[in-house]
Scaffold this motif. Structure first.
Motif, mmCIF file in Angstrom:
data_model
loop_
_atom_site.group_PDB
_atom_site.id
_atom_site.type_symbol
_atom_site.label_atom_id
_atom_site.label_comp_id
_atom_site.label_asym_id
_atom_site.label_seq_id
_atom_site.Cartn_x
_atom_site.Cartn_y
_atom_site.Cartn_z
ATOM 1 N N ILE A 100 -8.930 -25.889 14.668
ATOM 2 C CA ILE A 100 -8.259 -25.216 13.559
ATOM 3 C C ILE A 100 -8.248 -26.133 12.343
ATOM 4 N N PHE A 101 -8.799 -25.630 11.265
ATOM 5 C CA PHE A 101 -8.846 -26.405 10.026
ATOM 6 C C PHE A 101 -7.507 -26.336 9.283
ATOM 7 N N HIS A 102 -7.278 -27.315 8.508
ATOM 8 C CA HIS A 102 -6.179 -27.432 7.517
ATOM 9 C C HIS A 102 -4.866 -26.728 7.854
ATOM 10 N N VAL A 103 -4.127 -27.273 8.799
ATOM 11 C CA VAL A 103 -2.783 -26.775 9.120
ATOM 12 C C VAL A 103 -1.851 -27.133 7.958
ATOM 13 N N SER A 104 -1.103 -26.131 7.468
ATOM 14 C CA SER A 104 -0.274 -26.381 6.277
ATOM 15 C C SER A 104 1.221 -26.189 6.506
ATOM 16 N N THR A 105 1.616 -25.508 7.583
ATOM 17 C CA THR A 105 3.043 -25.214 7.760
ATOM 18 C C THR A 105 3.598 -25.842 9.042
ATOM 19 N N SER A 106 4.914 -25.984 9.054
ATOM 20 C CA SER A 106 5.563 -26.492 10.272
ATOM 21 C C SER A 106 5.375 -25.504 11.426
ATOM 22 N N GLU A 107 5.452 -24.201 11.131
ATOM 23 C CA GLU A 107 5.260 -23.210 12.201
ATOM 24 C C GLU A 107 3.837 -23.260 12.750
ATOM 25 N N GLY A 108 2.886 -23.461 11.869
ATOM 26 C CA GLY A 108 1.490 -23.569 12.307
ATOM 27 C C GLY A 108 1.314 -24.752 13.248
ATOM 28 N N ALA A 109 1.899 -25.881 12.865
ATOM 29 C CA ALA A 109 1.808 -27.071 13.726
ATOM 30 C C ALA A 109 2.484 -26.799 15.070
ATOM 31 N N ALA A 110 3.583 -26.053 15.045
ATOM 32 C CA ALA A 110 4.293 -25.746 16.301
ATOM 33 C C ALA A 110 3.448 -24.845 17.203
ATOM 34 N N VAL A 111 2.734 -23.898 16.600
ATOM 35 C CA VAL A 111 1.861 -23.021 17.396
ATOM 36 C C VAL A 111 0.776 -23.851 18.092
ATOM 37 N N VAL A 112 0.208 -24.786 17.361
ATOM 38 C CA VAL A 112 -0.829 -25.645 17.947
ATOM 39 C C VAL A 112 -0.235 -26.458 19.100
ATOM 40 N N PRO A 133 -2.286 -22.621 0.864
ATOM 41 C CA PRO A 133 -1.705 -23.236 -0.327
ATOM 42 C C PRO A 133 -0.818 -24.431 0.014
ATOM 43 N N LEU A 134 -0.435 -25.149 -1.018
ATOM 44 C CA LEU A 134 0.545 -26.225 -0.840
ATOM 45 C C LEU A 134 1.872 -25.603 -0.433
ATOM 46 N N ARG A 135 2.620 -26.300 0.381
ATOM 47 C CA ARG A 135 3.861 -25.751 0.938
ATOM 48 C C ARG A 135 5.059 -26.588 0.495
ATOM 49 N N SER A 136 6.010 -26.795 1.402
ATOM 50 C CA SER A 136 7.279 -27.412 0.986
ATOM 51 C C SER A 136 7.423 -28.825 1.536
ATOM 52 N N LYS A 137 8.462 -29.474 1.056
ATOM 53 C CA LYS A 137 8.826 -30.808 1.523
ATOM 54 C C LYS A 137 9.054 -30.811 3.050
ATOM 55 N N SER A 138 9.716 -29.781 3.560
ATOM 56 C CA SER A 138 10.000 -29.799 5.003
ATOM 57 C C SER A 138 8.721 -29.579 5.819
ATOM 58 N N ASP A 139 7.760 -28.878 5.249
ATOM 59 C CA ASP A 139 6.462 -28.783 5.929
ATOM 60 C C ASP A 139 5.791 -30.153 5.999
ATOM 61 N N GLN A 140 5.874 -30.892 4.889
ATOM 62 C CA GLN A 140 5.297 -32.245 4.892
ATOM 63 C C GLN A 140 5.871 -33.065 6.039
ATOM 64 N N GLU A 141 7.185 -33.020 6.168
ATOM 65 C CA GLU A 141 7.834 -33.816 7.231
ATOM 66 C C GLU A 141 7.343 -33.370 8.606
ATOM 67 N N ALA A 142 7.237 -32.048 8.772
ATOM 68 C CA ALA A 142 6.782 -31.521 10.066
ATOM 69 C C ALA A 142 5.332 -31.934 10.353
ATOM 70 N N LEU A 143 4.513 -31.957 9.317
ATOM 71 C CA LEU A 143 3.108 -32.333 9.518
ATOM 72 C C LEU A 143 2.988 -33.821 9.864
ATOM 73 N N TRP A 144 3.803 -34.648 9.201
ATOM 74 C CA TRP A 144 3.786 -36.082 9.552
ATOM 75 C C TRP A 144 4.201 -36.272 11.003
ATOM 76 N N GLU A 145 5.228 -35.554 11.404
ATOM 77 C CA GLU A 145 5.690 -35.668 12.786
ATOM 78 C C GLU A 145 4.606 -35.176 13.755
ATOM 79 N N ALA A 146 3.935 -34.097 13.369
ATOM 80 C CA ALA A 146 2.855 -33.559 14.216
ATOM 81 C C ALA A 146 1.701 -34.558 14.337
ATOM 82 N N LEU A 147 1.436 -35.302 13.273
ATOM 83 C CA LEU A 147 0.390 -36.338 13.361
ATOM 84 C C LEU A 147 0.838 -37.459 14.285
ATOM 85 N N ARG A 148 2.104 -37.869 14.131
ATOM 86 C CA ARG A 148 2.623 -38.948 14.994
ATOM 87 C C ARG A 148 2.506 -38.567 16.462
#
Ligand code: URP
Ligand code: ZN
Ligand code: ZN
Ligand code: ZN
Length: 463
Positions: free
Chosen positions: A237-249, A290-305
């Motif tokens: 899956i290319f370019h995950v942008s949302t916290s929900e998207g990361a959770a689905v993965v 598209p670009l999303r929110s600050k809380s998505d950023q945090e969720a994506l960083w956590e998903a990378l970790r």
């Protein structure tokens, strides 16, 4: 043992960790790693530097026509020059079919373009936008020639595929050992929401993020993952942008579904507020998703970790800030008429080094893994690429962790004429870049010649 080049006295970083060592190169490959290696014909002093594998950018659009007929500003020469300046020595771009095009011819044409211009090594994902019988029949052979990845779109009017067509691609990929990568967003939701916004007079680029409902990502990921389960073949899956998207993965991976996913620096570092500019200005930050929110950023960083997401690519989609690109439809263009995407090939590694290392989010090993080793592994380039290892190609970057650098359009080397990061200062700089043993960037000076990059045929990697 004699060496063409010895990189001496640095701290070598791999996806496992760091250690002090010299690196010896001969014939374009790494042949020695240790302390006190014999003198090389050439020597690089790496004291105070990290010695890391060159970046592998597994998602960039180069010399490619958008779905709406807008050409990228970068050709292979400028894109790969900018890659090199940014510490990236391997790119996987696209051989992009559009409806009515013969897939074989498409692949041949992209090879010609890359051979002419590329300065770093390259490979192609094949975009299949017109899966005719003929195109499907050509796939096994094209995969066999080293193009072991196929990209499909679930949205964009002129290139999107129906579920049935994606299943065809998954079946072929399964039989012939290829990876299928997908731009997964629900097309109907985007079309519906866009229409409502336009009808309400909300037409300028600042409304573009709202035109891609968050649920369009979640739904498409779920549908694609169901297709992966149904066919028994992995998906990327290319370019995950949302916290929900990361959770689905994450949930799918926990269930044992083989799904790999990437995100990009802009989803980690920018938000929809960046798009919220008067007039046409916001077009610089219009991308899909598209670009999303600050809380998505945090969720994506956590998903990378957690490695729920495993790859960081640029999704370099360089449309010029002029009438040939972002401004093609004039200063009053609606968000629907703006080419999607932003430049990021050169900045990717600097942004990630700064965000991960200088700002203390993650380790050198994580940086190497997410931006080099994991993409190389996933796409069948490892261990030739993505590793500082005996036998690997000597693609090596000397990073000065203390050197700050301000990103501006004037000093970056792509041809878009803007950067979404204008004025941002990052710490950590790729001072010297070595590609197959040859110094291609040193002291801000590009030494590679156009056409010196080579094609990297790939097997299926992770698939
Ligand atoms: O906005 C983007 N990402 N443009 C490039 C094409 C794509 O969707 O990957
Ligand atoms: Zn054949
Ligand atoms: Zn995409
Ligand atoms: Zn893309």
């Amino acid at each position: 043992m004699s060496y063409d080049l010895v990189i001496r006295g640095g701290v070598v970083g791999t996806s496992e960790g760091t250690f002090a060592a010299d690196v010896g190169v001969r014939g374009g490959r790494i042949v020695g790693i240790g302390t006190d290696l014999a003198t090389g014909a050439a020597e690089l002093d790496a004291k105070g530097r990290f010695v890391l594998p060159g970046g592998v950018d597994s998602h960039c659009h180069i010399e490619q026509m958008s779905a709406a007929g807008i050409m990228t500003a970068d050709d292979f020469e400028s894109a790969t020059a900018s890659a090199a300046f940014g510490g990236t020595t391997t790119v996987i771009s696209f051989a992009a079919q559009q409806r009515g095009m013969d897939l074989r011819t498409v692949v041949k044409d992209y090879h010609l373009a890359a051979r002419r211009g590329a300065m770093v090594d390259y490979s192609f994902h094949m975009i299949v936008a017109d899966p005719t019988e003929e195109a499907l029949a050509a796939l096994p052979e094209l995969i066999g020639e080293g193009h072991a990845s196929i990209k499909a779109f679930m949205t964009y009017d002129r290139i999107r595929l129906e579920d049935e067509q994606i299943l065809d691609l998954l079946a072929i990929a399964r039989e012939h050992d290829a990876t299928v990568c997908v731009h997964a967003e629900n097309h109907g939701m985007i079309a519906w929401m866009s229409k409502r916004l336009l009808q309400d007079g909300k037409t300028s680029p600042r409304y573009q993020p709202a035109s891609h409902p968050r649920e369009s990502e979640t739904e498409a990921f779920q549908r694609l993952i169901a297709m992966a389960e149904f066919t028994g073949h992995p998906v990327t899956i290319f370019h995950v942008s949302t916290s929900e998207g990361a959770a689905v993965v994450r949930e799918a991976r926990e269930r044992g579904v083989r799904v790999t996913a990437e995100t990009c620096p802009h989803y980690l570092l920018l938000t929809e507020e960046d798009v919220d500019k008067p007039g046409i200005e916001g077009a610089k930050w219009c991308c899909s998703p598209p670009l999303r929110s600050k809380s998505d950023q945090e969720a994506l960083w956590e998903a990378l970790r957690r490695r729920d997401l495993q790859l960081v690519s640029s999704d370099h989609a360089p449309y010029a800030w002029d009438e040939t690109g972002k401004l093609k439809n004039g200063p009053n263009a609606t968000f629907k008429q703006i080419a999607n995407g932003m430049p990021g090939l050169e900045a990717r590694q600097m942004l990630m080094f700064d965000a991960m290392i200088s700002q203390g989010r993650m380790s050198i090993a994580d940086f190497v893994d997410l931006t080099s080793t994991a993409p190389a592994r996933h796409y069948g380039l490892f261990p030739r690429k993505g590793a500082i290892m005996i036998g690997a190609d000597a693609d090596i970057v000397l990073w000065n962790p203390e050197r700050s650098h301000t990103l501006t359009a004037a000093t970056l080397h792509d041809r878009t004429g803007y950067t979404p990061y204008e004025g941002r200062t990052v710490r950590g700089y790729p001072e010297i870049v070595v590609r197959r043993g040859e110094i291609i960037v040193a002291d801000g000076d590009l030494r590679a010649t156009k056409g010196s990059g080579t094609f990297l045929p790939r097997g299926a990697g992770f698939a």
